[in-house]
Structures are given as C-alpha cells and as structure tokens.
Design a protein around this motif. Sequence first.
Motif, short mmCIF file in Angstrom:
data_model
loop_
_atom_site.label_atom_id
_atom_site.label_comp_id
_atom_site.label_asym_id
_atom_site.label_seq_id
_atom_site.Cartn_x
_atom_site.Cartn_y
_atom_site.Cartn_z
N VAL A 53 0.88 -1.24 -0.08
CA VAL A 53 0.01 -0.11 0.02
C VAL A 53 0.89 1.40 -0.02
CG1 VAL A 53 -2.28 -1.23 1.03
CG2 VAL A 53 -0.37 0.02 2.45
N GLY A 54 2.24 1.17 0.09
CA GLY A 54 3.04 2.36 0.09
C GLY A 54 4.39 1.61 -0.25
N ALA A 55 4.96 2.21 -1.22
CA ALA A 55 6.66 1.90 -1.45
C ALA A 55 7.39 3.03 -2.01
CB ALA A 55 6.45 0.70 -2.63
N ALA A 56 8.55 3.28 -1.51
CA ALA A 56 9.26 4.28 -1.63
C ALA A 56 10.91 4.13 -1.30
CB ALA A 56 9.02 5.72 -1.03
N ALA A 70 6.95 6.31 2.00
CA ALA A 70 6.19 5.16 1.98
C ALA A 70 4.93 5.46 2.96
CB ALA A 70 6.78 3.82 2.14
N LEU A 71 4.96 5.96 4.13
CA LEU A 71 3.92 5.88 5.05
C LEU A 71 2.80 6.98 4.48
CD1 LEU A 71 5.69 6.20 8.45
CD2 LEU A 71 4.12 4.32 7.62
N SER A 72 3.29 7.96 3.71
CA SER A 72 2.54 9.31 3.23
C SER A 72 1.68 8.64 1.96
CB SER A 72 3.46 10.27 2.68
OG SER A 72 2.52 11.12 2.12
N LEU A 73 2.41 7.57 1.23
CA LEU A 73 1.34 6.90 0.14
C LEU A 73 0.65 6.15 0.68
CD1 LEU A 73 4.44 6.17 -2.22
CD2 LEU A 73 2.61 7.88 -2.84
N ALA A 74 0.76 5.24 1.77
CA ALA A 74 -0.05 4.28 2.44
C ALA A 74 -1.18 5.17 3.31
CB ALA A 74 0.64 3.38 3.60
N GLY A 75 -0.77 6.25 3.99
CA GLY A 75 -2.01 6.95 4.43
C GLY A 75 -2.46 6.10 5.68
N PRO A 76 -3.76 6.09 5.95
CA PRO A 76 -4.43 5.25 6.99
C PRO A 76 -4.28 3.75 7.01
CG PRO A 76 -5.96 6.36 5.51
CD PRO A 76 -4.88 6.95 5.18
N LEU A 77 -3.95 3.36 5.74
CA LEU A 77 -3.89 1.73 5.64
C LEU A 77 -2.44 1.30 6.19
CD1 LEU A 77 -4.90 1.73 1.90
CD2 LEU A 77 -6.15 0.99 3.68
N ALA A 78 -1.70 2.37 6.64
CA ALA A 78 -0.53 1.61 7.31
C ALA A 78 -0.69 1.21 8.91
CB ALA A 78 0.34 3.11 7.65
N ARG A 79 -1.96 1.72 9.26
CA ARG A 79 -2.23 1.13 10.62
C ARG A 79 -2.40 -0.43 10.58
NH1 ARG A 79 -2.96 3.64 15.06
NH2 ARG A 79 -2.66 5.67 14.13
N GLY A 80 -1.84 -0.95 11.44
CA GLY A 80 -1.74 -2.30 11.45
C GLY A 80 -1.04 -3.11 10.50
N ALA A 81 -0.46 -2.43 9.60
CA ALA A 81 0.45 -2.85 8.26
C ALA A 81 1.86 -3.29 8.96
CB ALA A 81 0.52 -2.22 7.42
N THR A 82 2.58 -4.08 8.05
CA THR A 82 3.86 -4.33 8.22
C THR A 82 4.74 -3.29 7.43
OG1 THR A 82 3.65 -6.72 8.75
CG2 THR A 82 5.93 -6.04 8.12
N ALA A 83 6.05 -2.96 7.87
CA ALA A 83 6.79 -2.08 7.22
C ALA A 83 8.02 -2.98 6.84
CB ALA A 83 7.30 -0.74 7.81
N TYR A 84 8.58 -3.05 5.83
CA TYR A 84 9.91 -3.73 5.30
C TYR A 84 10.78 -2.40 4.95
CZ TYR A 84 7.09 -7.84 5.17
OH TYR A 84 6.32 -9.05 5.23
N VAL A 85 12.02 -2.51 5.75
CA VAL A 85 12.99 -1.37 5.56
C VAL A 85 14.38 -2.26 5.36
CG1 VAL A 85 13.65 0.65 6.44
CG2 VAL A 85 11.48 0.11 7.05
#
Length: 379
Positions: A53-56, A70-85
């Motif tokens: 839902v977000g990639a950068a 990436a968080l900006s692109l994901a917006g509210p969909l980031a809540r509860g998601a997994t971030a790969y860094v």
Amino acid sequence: MGDMTDQSAARRTDARFMAEALALGDSRLGFTGPNPSVGCLIVRDDGDGPRVVGAAATAPGGRPHAETQALSLAGPLARGATAYVTLEPCSHHGRTPPCAEALIAAGVARVVIALVDPDSRVSGRGIAMLEAAGIAVETGVEREAAAQALEAYLFRKHHGRPFVTLKLAVSADGMIGRLGDGQVAITGPDARTFVHQLRARSDAILVGIRTAIADNPALTVRLPGLEERSPLRIVLDARLELPVTSVLARTARQVPTLVIGGETAAGEAQEPAPRQRALEELGVEVLGCDPRRLDLLLPALATRGVSSLLVEGGARTATAFLEAGLVDRILLLTAPTHVGAGGIEAPIVRDTIPAGFTHRDSTWLGPDRLDRYDLERTL
C-alpha cells in the motif's frame, strides 16, 4: 507440522517483500548522498493476502527518507500493517523527525529490517524505540543481500572513508591510451554503457590533472534518462592547472566539481589565487590541500557524505591509490584493440593484480572482458 509450514511461508513472504524493498533502494544508489539509499514497503493483509500500500526509496539528496514517503503513500492503510525497511529506521532528530517516530505514529504493527544501522546516532536505538512502542520488530531478513546493496555506506561508517573502486580500460597490448592523442577509444559501446551505469551508482568520480587536461573529459552520465545521476567530479590538481576552458570547469554549475590543490598543496609561490578565483567564478569548488595525501583526502570526502568513489584515471593516479593501499575493488576492462607505438602503459593488467585482491568474476561486454577483483577485508 502446520505451524512449521506457516512459519516457512511467513519467512518466504518476508524475504519476497524485503527483496522488493532492496530493489527500490538499489534504484537510487549513488543519488541519495549523504544518506544511504534505503527502500521501504508498507504491506497490509486484510485476510485476502498481503498487498503493498506504500513503496518508496530515499529521495535524491537524501531527504525525505524512504519510510516517511512510503507511509505518506499508504495513509491510514499503514495502521496495523507491516513495514519492510532495508536499513534500521533512524532514531535521531536531524533536518527531519526520526523515521522510527513516524512508523510509531502511523500505527504499524510490525517492522521487518534487513540491517542494523552502524551509524552511532542510530545503531539499535531505532529498534529500541519501535519495541518500546509495542511494535514487533524482526531483523536480519535478507541481511547478506542488504549488506551487498549498502556496501559502500557500511564501509564508510566502519572505516571512515569512501569505498574506492579503480576502473581501468586496457588494450590487448597493455595500454590505457596514447601520448598526445587525448581520449583514445579502448573499449566498445557495451563497455562504455557499463561505465556510465557505474558512474550513475557512484557518489563521486576522480581523475588526475594530467587526464583532465589530456582527455578534457566530461565525467558525466550520458545514458538516456540517467543524465541527472552524474556524480560529484573530483580532480587532483596540485597547481590548479585545470583550464577554465575545460569541459569540467565550464559545466561546474550543472554538475558539482571539486578541485583538490592550490598553494597549500604545491608549497610553491606561484600565485595560484587568480587561478583559484577564475575556477570558482565558474562554479568549481577548490579545496586547498595536498592531493598527494590521499590518506587525508578520503576521510575528508567521507565527512561530505561520499560513500563510493570511482577512480577513473590516469596511470599516475591509479598507481598512487594502489601504492597507498586505498583501493577496495578493481574493475579491469580488457579490450582486443591494440594501441601500439606511443602507448601509455597500464599500471596493472590481469597478470599483475596486486597481492591481497581476489578475482570474483568475469563478464563479457561485447568483445571486451570485465574482471572484478576485491580486496580481502572485513567490514
């Protein structure tokens, strides 16, 4: 058995998304100094399978960082998601707030990290911040691939100087050019394309003044779509002999150009000040230090955020770096062409690679052979 299968599937999923994040970071390599080129994915699974839902990747010039984009692109969909860094999120306040804080504020449930950042301002603190906020953190996913992708950045942090790659194009009779002839085409178009790609992935490119005068090079990236990826251009020039009519001087406002030399370096009363002013008026930066003191120059470049330095010429400069023990990788292009009489002898050929270097691989670029040699050194 079911738990083991689930765990195996989860590991494969993590590896797949981390590989995508690494590819994102790799796409900006050499373009994000002084910061490392990091990739970040925000992945959400609402029961119908994981989706990005977000990639950068880190923005040109190093900011904004990959995570905040990436968080900006994901917006509210980031809540509860997994971030790969690909690299541990920063934890310190610089020109922007810490990325660890941004991940916490966005409400991500889990953060998967390839590498812990060796930067003393981070180095585990980002992970600690995330865990203190109740976020599940996993490190080491695709660690080896990430270490290779961020090789130059990690080297700079561990050794306090850029990772130095020496590139040489050598003819079949062991020459790198011909006296008095300016630039001589040694290799073919495939090899030249490779060199431009290499430049686009480097923070800086360096030549000696003799090469700068004889060849009058541009030292830019001239591949369609990658022109803006031209690295910082550096000339070792003790007496400030770089002509104001040279391509390097005339284009200094378009592509950053740094000349190392001047009165301090030469130690001679030759009134270099007017030459320095003339170069500076064209946009050239002059750093007044002895270009022979590579042991001092490279740490100074590191403080400017230069992680990867490509040394392209000529024979004297290559020899100086080799004799100083300041080459970490040799890329040797050997062409079937012959230069003949008046040739400039190459400082090394395949049969004279210095001790301590290990041959990694060979590749054919059209009719030209590329050999890679790495210095055996532990980060």
